[in-house]
Design a protein around this motif. Sequence first.
Motif, PDB file in Angstrom:
ATOM      1  N   GLY A  92      37.057  35.177  41.082  1.00  0.00           N
ATOM      2  CA  GLY A  92      37.969  34.199  41.290  1.00  0.00           C
ATOM      3  C   GLY A  92      37.763  33.441  42.541  1.00  0.00           C
ATOM      4  N   PHE A 114      41.538  26.881  40.847  1.00  0.00           N
ATOM      5  CA  PHE A 114      40.703  27.696  41.161  1.00  0.00           C
ATOM      6  C   PHE A 114      40.920  28.156  42.870  1.00  0.00           C
ATOM      7  CE2 PHE A 114      37.477  25.843  38.120  1.00  0.00           C
ATOM      8  CZ  PHE A 114      37.961  26.731  37.371  1.00  0.00           C
ATOM      9  N   LEU A 117      43.306  31.394  43.406  1.00  0.00           N
ATOM     10  CA  LEU A 117      42.942  32.442  43.068  1.00  0.00           C
ATOM     11  C   LEU A 117      42.999  33.404  44.136  1.00  0.00           C
ATOM     12  CD1 LEU A 117      40.601  31.559  40.259  1.00  0.00           C
ATOM     13  CD2 LEU A 117      42.725  32.765  39.635  1.00  0.00           C
ATOM     14  N   SER A 263      39.490  41.094  41.735  1.00  0.00           N
ATOM     15  CA  SER A 263      40.542  40.083  41.290  1.00  0.00           C
ATOM     16  C   SER A 263      41.996  40.490  41.612  1.00  0.00           C
ATOM     17  CB  SER A 263      40.585  39.979  39.977  1.00  0.00           C
ATOM     18  OG  SER A 263      39.061  39.351  39.595  1.00  0.00           O
ATOM     19  N   SER A 269      49.375  34.341  38.411  1.00  0.00           N
ATOM     20  CA  SER A 269      47.966  34.214  38.521  1.00  0.00           C
ATOM     21  C   SER A 269      47.211  34.039  36.988  1.00  0.00           C
ATOM     22  CB  SER A 269      47.275  35.419  39.133  1.00  0.00           C
ATOM     23  OG  SER A 269      47.605  36.819  38.454  1.00  0.00           O
ATOM     24  N   SER A 273      44.342  30.829  34.957  1.00  0.00           N
ATOM     25  CA  SER A 273      43.031  31.478  34.377  1.00  0.00           C
ATOM     26  C   SER A 273      42.344  30.448  33.303  1.00  0.00           C
ATOM     27  CB  SER A 273      43.120  32.962  33.865  1.00  0.00           C
ATOM     28  OG  SER A 273      42.286  33.180  33.183  1.00  0.00           O
ATOM     29  N   TRP A 288      38.880  37.785  35.417  1.00  0.00           N
ATOM     30  CA  TRP A 288      40.064  37.009  35.626  1.00  0.00           C
ATOM     31  C   TRP A 288      40.114  35.649  34.617  1.00  0.00           C
ATOM     32  CZ3 TRP A 288      38.996  32.038  37.138  1.00  0.00           C
ATOM     33  CH2 TRP A 288      37.563  31.798  37.525  1.00  0.00           C
TER      34      TRP A 288
END
Length: 369
Positions: A92, A114, A117, A263, A269, A273, A288
């Motif tokens: 990630g 993104f 992450l 991850s 979170s 994804s 992830w």
Amino acid sequence: PALSCFHVFALQSRGAFDVRWCNGSISEKIFGPWQDQLEARGVHVKGGAKVLSIDHNASTNANSRDHKKYRICLEGENEDLECDAVVLAVGGTSMGKISASSPAISALSSAPNFDKLRGVTCVAVRLFLKPHPTITSNLGGGLHDKTQLPPDLARAMENSPIVVCGSDIAKGGIRELKETGFCIYDLQRMHNEFSVDATRGNAEEEVAVLEVDFYRADEIADLDNDEISNLALRAVSEALGTRKIDDSDILDVAVVRARNAVSHFAPESASYSPGVKLDEGLYICGDWVDRSGHASWSTEKAVVTGRQAGAVLSKDLGLKGGEFDVIPAAKDTPQLTALRQSARLLRSVAPPEGVPPSPWVLARELMKR
């Protein structure tokens, strides 16, 4: 997410803890043979070629049958790669960096997520130690039942060559372990190359091998190798209640620092994804990815999403032989089903502020009240 992992690995199939450890290095046993197989099929593998950016190919022959959709810029390469499709098998945090420099990705609606992450830093230290004169035998749980670690340490790990330790194992006595967990491995009992039987009689080859892997180890990653080695020996001694191995018994050491590489599954979170298909010709896989889909974790989830990405790519490009079956994840246990129902009811009656969609998180917040 931690409780969800616990559910998958423990509650969902109690008594079926079937983790298997590689008998040797992952590079030697898995990735090396895999690379050989790919190259035998005509695949060109560019090792150590860091991706700098991915963009749409704007060549003048865009209407040609030979036109490639994407252009990939690699560090240290004079020419860009042109391709019909891209599969990103990355973590990630790496995805966030690639996205920021890649117009083909940063323009996507999912791209802003993104950058949210996060990863966990891990440090692995492998200690090659002077073999103890006493060989401890009849040990359980490993591929081999003998070790040349000090007898008190060997007996402390009598039932398994692996010990998993939580954070603050020293109750504040070792500052660096306040929020850091770790695993201890006796590799003489796990790898053929280090086994007592394989090296017996060859003084140059005889060596005891102890590995310690630290998790949430940002501070430890900043230490030098000698400091990490000493910390590993202190951690082992504290966790197992054994005498600390002297630094003078270390013959060699290998340290790997993986910063933000694992991850970090935190509240919310899962909502960041993406699915395995980002755009036409652009796919992604990893543990992830697609967190609302197949309910597996860790290596299994990475493999599942890899197969899913391969299947979608094959279908999109009309390739044959790309139909990959994925074994469905086990259904929710009665315990998890009841918890999900309770969570939905509680959310409808008194939804706490900022509660993420996971029922585990809601239960934890309610327990604090």
